[in-house]
Design an enzyme around this catalytic site. Sequence first.
Site, mmCIF file in Angstrom:
data_model
loop_
_atom_site.group_PDB
_atom_site.id
_atom_site.type_symbol
_atom_site.label_atom_id
_atom_site.label_comp_id
_atom_site.label_asym_id
_atom_site.label_seq_id
_atom_site.Cartn_x
_atom_site.Cartn_y
_atom_site.Cartn_z
ATOM 1 C CB SER A 138 -0.995 0.018 1.147
ATOM 2 O OG SER A 138 -0.427 0.594 2.285
ATOM 3 C CE LYS A 190 -2.219 1.858 5.572
ATOM 4 N NZ LYS A 190 -2.318 1.143 4.330
#
Lengths: 100, 173
Positions: free
Chosen positions: A13, A56
């Site tokens: 991701s 993230k």
Amino acid sequence: MFPLARFRVDDQSMEPALHAGDYVLVNRWAYRKVEPIPGDIVVLRNPEALGQFLVKRIASGTAGSYVVLGDNEAHSRDSRHFGPVPKDLVIGKVRYRAKA
Amino acid sequence: MSIAHTLLRALDRVAPARVAHAHCDIPCGIYDPHHAQLAAHTVIRMVDLIGQLEKPGPDATPEQRQEYHNKLARYIATKEQHAEIYKGEVRVLWGDYFKPEHVQQFPQLHDIVWKALKSASKGRQEINLQGAEDMLNQANEIAEIFWKTKGVATVKAKAPYPTARDTVYPKLG
């Protein structure tokens, strides 16, 4: 608490910034005196499974609550799904990356 | 592979690094209620075919009995399989696709899913046309909600299969 923590990155991701298999060193003291700012890559506890860690990027934040997004939107479960994340789930800032 | 990476990997032997998931579950974003609807049609069709199957009479030959059992077994196997496909598809939509905000908007969703799974159990266990039709009706209700969450209008039309039941389709393009 020792400030540096080691994490191995799993899945995709955060591509292209981080790839599966990379190691990152995280400064756990990074946000003792300052707040995370947009653009910082952080390791945080998964708000949907607290025993799990996520990596993230901070997209925005106000008053101890941060929107985190994966760089690779199509392959990321992030604040788009679980909403903003409280600061105490943020482990620290990614300081160093060792490419796989 | 960098020296730093080799060193850090070597450290893993002493104390494994914790894993930071860039997690995923791969929300690939590819969902469609059509699989569930299609599986319900198959179950309806199998119930119809089982009903139309001529039962061997008292003077049927062994070959005729064998043929009957073979066809019946095949229809049942297909019915079992597609009822289970239906349940899998409904669970994926429910657990993976639908989000809390969808449930706020469509509070009936949990109940429909629950009924859909119950109907599918009935459709699987029994030769029950009503159960099979309930499967399709609930899949249609799920499809209506699904397409509404996508902002796509729907149309109810007779399916172009032998089952010819009303089916919810998205109005795409």
